[in-house]
Design an enzyme around this catalytic site. Structure first.
Site, PDB file in Angstrom:
ATOM      1  N   HIS A  26       0.846  -1.197   0.000  1.00  0.00           N
ATOM      2  CA  HIS A  26       0.000   0.000   0.000  1.00  0.00           C
ATOM      3  C   HIS A  26       0.879   1.245   0.000  1.00  0.00           C
ATOM      4  CE1 HIS A  26      -3.923   2.073   0.650  1.00  0.00           C
ATOM      5  NE2 HIS A  26      -3.117   3.018   1.133  1.00  0.00           N
ATOM      6  N   HIS A  28       1.491   5.111  -2.483  1.00  0.00           N
ATOM      7  CA  HIS A  28       0.937   5.995  -3.510  1.00  0.00           C
ATOM      8  C   HIS A  28       2.079   6.761  -4.166  1.00  0.00           C
ATOM      9  CE1 HIS A  28      -2.895   5.528  -1.267  1.00  0.00           C
ATOM     10  NE2 HIS A  28      -2.232   5.892  -0.180  1.00  0.00           N
ATOM     11  N   TYR A  44      -6.679  17.572  -1.144  1.00  0.00           N
ATOM     12  CA  TYR A  44      -5.384  18.041  -0.632  1.00  0.00           C
ATOM     13  C   TYR A  44      -4.460  18.244  -1.827  1.00  0.00           C
ATOM     14  CZ  TYR A  44      -4.409  12.998  -1.069  1.00  0.00           C
ATOM     15  OH  TYR A  44      -4.276  11.717  -1.537  1.00  0.00           O
ATOM     16  N   SER A  72      -6.488   9.541  -3.906  1.00  0.00           N
ATOM     17  CA  SER A  72      -7.699  10.303  -4.229  1.00  0.00           C
ATOM     18  C   SER A  72      -7.368  11.633  -4.908  1.00  0.00           C
ATOM     19  CB  SER A  72      -8.527  10.541  -2.966  1.00  0.00           C
ATOM     20  OG  SER A  72      -7.816  11.332  -2.042  1.00  0.00           O
ATOM     21  N   ARG A 119     -10.321   0.650  -6.583  1.00  0.00           N
ATOM     22  CA  ARG A 119     -10.542   1.128  -5.220  1.00  0.00           C
ATOM     23  C   ARG A 119     -11.829   1.939  -5.136  1.00  0.00           C
ATOM     24  NH1 ARG A 119      -6.863   5.455  -1.718  1.00  0.00           N
ATOM     25  NH2 ARG A 119      -6.918   4.288   0.235  1.00  0.00           N
ATOM     26  N   TYR A 152     -12.104   1.530   1.047  1.00  0.00           N
ATOM     27  CA  TYR A 152     -11.633   2.340   2.177  1.00  0.00           C
ATOM     28  C   TYR A 152     -12.848   2.991   2.833  1.00  0.00           C
ATOM     29  CZ  TYR A 152      -8.467   5.546   4.736  1.00  0.00           C
ATOM     30  OH  TYR A 152      -7.771   6.227   5.703  1.00  0.00           O
ATOM     31  N   HIS A 176      -6.612  -0.317   5.688  1.00  0.00           N
ATOM     32  CA  HIS A 176      -6.388   0.152   7.052  1.00  0.00           C
ATOM     33  C   HIS A 176      -7.460  -0.359   8.026  1.00  0.00           C
ATOM     34  CE1 HIS A 176      -3.712   2.521   4.669  1.00  0.00           C
ATOM     35  NE2 HIS A 176      -4.559   3.464   4.357  1.00  0.00           N
ATOM     36  N   ASP A 244       1.998   2.802   3.431  1.00  0.00           N
ATOM     37  CA  ASP A 244       1.129   3.938   3.108  1.00  0.00           C
ATOM     38  C   ASP A 244       1.941   5.192   2.756  1.00  0.00           C
ATOM     39  OD1 ASP A 244      -1.224   5.241   2.543  1.00  0.00           O
ATOM     40  OD2 ASP A 244      -1.785   5.567   4.631  1.00  0.00           O
ATOM     41  N   ASN A 249      -2.219  13.339   3.878  1.00  0.00           N
ATOM     42  CA  ASN A 249      -2.928  14.049   4.958  1.00  0.00           C
ATOM     43  C   ASN A 249      -2.300  13.902   6.339  1.00  0.00           C
ATOM     44  OD1 ASN A 249      -5.133  15.114   3.338  1.00  0.00           O
ATOM     45  ND2 ASN A 249      -5.763  12.978   3.121  1.00  0.00           N
TER      46      ASN A 249
END
Ligand SMILES: O=C(O)c1cc(C(=O)O)oc(=O)c1
Length: 292
Positions: A26, A28, A44, A72, A119, A152, A176, A244, A249
């Site tokens: 996981h 990004h 964000y 996202s 996702r 998620y 998560h 992650d 964030n």
């Protein structure tokens, strides 16, 4: 929106060495924005977190491969994720976020580019809407490709979501752990309901990731370990793990990735559990053709 940075440049060296072939399942990438602009709907605006930075981190932490999950902030344009997969030389595959009206040719293009799942994001702070009927339609269309669904959500909508999850015909991976309240401790209501979900649905897996997001105590995450280790022991063949990185964030509590890696042997205390968590299980979802 000013750009946010949510990772440390020089994580500490972990004491724990992952087994050969370990997969950080996981992560990004963000941008780079000059080539891959963020979505106008992004909640964000991160600094660039490039494929090269990701691969350097992978090597430093002792992993062999990555699963890159579409963040996202890139909406349904998967170009940045595909770019990172292409640059990995076979050491990455990915999970896409797709528009409900995507056509079959585009799905095939994603498959050829290394995508093996879609996702569905239900977090209101990350996406404007989460249309269950459209998601179900996508899930039915990706099933023949051998893909799975990544979901998620937060613990407070688990009950409401269960009929939707039950209707998905593929393997489902929950990001998560569905964000349980770790302060409730082992045996708390959130984790108990989540374990029941996995007991009731043999096609539901989970990423036992997110210590940095879920632990009120923070590093070294004793509270997270106490709640999550029983989950790994109960479902050894249905768990994945990921850093992650670059930790979207998390600008107020930026984690040290080396410290996160050292959580692994505490939630998966035997070599066999570690091999399943880091190698066997993610290989089954992302590189099944390489299994003997
Ligand atoms: O909790 C988060 O903020 C978060 C965001 C994203 C994303 O923006 O895609 O992905 C994650 O895995 C976690």
């Amino acid at each position: 929106m000013s750009r946010t940075k949510t990772w440390v440049d020089q994580p500490s060296a972990p004491a724990y060495a992952p087994p050969p072939g370990a997969i950080d399942a996981h992560v990004h990438v963000f941008g780079p924005e000059a080539d891959f602009p963020f979505s106008p709907k992004a909640k964000y605006h991160p600094e660039d977190a490039t494929p090269e930075m990701l691969f350097a981190l992978r090597d430093q932490l002792g992993f062999a491969r990555n699963v890159i999950v579409q963040a996202s902030c890139h909406g349904t344009d998967n170009a940045a994720t595909l770019n990172a997969i292409a640059k990995s030389g076979g050491a990455a595959r990915g999970v896409a976020v797709v528009s409900p009206d995507i056509d079959d040719a585009e799905l095939q293009k994603l498959h050829d580019g290394g995508i093996r799942g879609v996702r569905f994001n239900f977090l209101k702070r990350l996406v404007d809407d989460a249309p269950k009927d459209k998601f179900l339609n996508i899930a039915r269309r990706i099933a023949p490709l051998g893909w799975h669904v990544v979901v998620y959500f937060e613990a407070d909508i688990l009950e409401e979501l269960e009929p939707f999850l039950a209707a998905i015909p593929t393997t489902i991976v929950v990001d998560h752990l569905g964000r349980p309240d770790i302060a409730q401790g082992p045996g708390g209501a959130d984790i108990t309901r989540f374990v029941q979900l996995l007991d009731d649905h043999p096609n539901i897996w989970t990423k036992v990731s997110g210590a940095e997001r879920l632990s009120p105590q923070g590093a070294p995450f004793d509270d997270f370990v106490a709640v999550i280790r029983p989950v790994v022991e109960r479902f050894p063949d249905r768990v994945l793990w990921g850093t992650d990185w670059p930790h979207p964030n998390m600008e107020h509590r930026i984690p040290d990735d080396g410290t996160l890696v050292d959580v692994i042997p505490r939630i998966a205390p035997t070599a066999e559990l570690q091999r399943k968590l880091l190698v066997d299980n993610p290989m089954r979802l992302y590189w099944p053709e390489q299994l003997g």
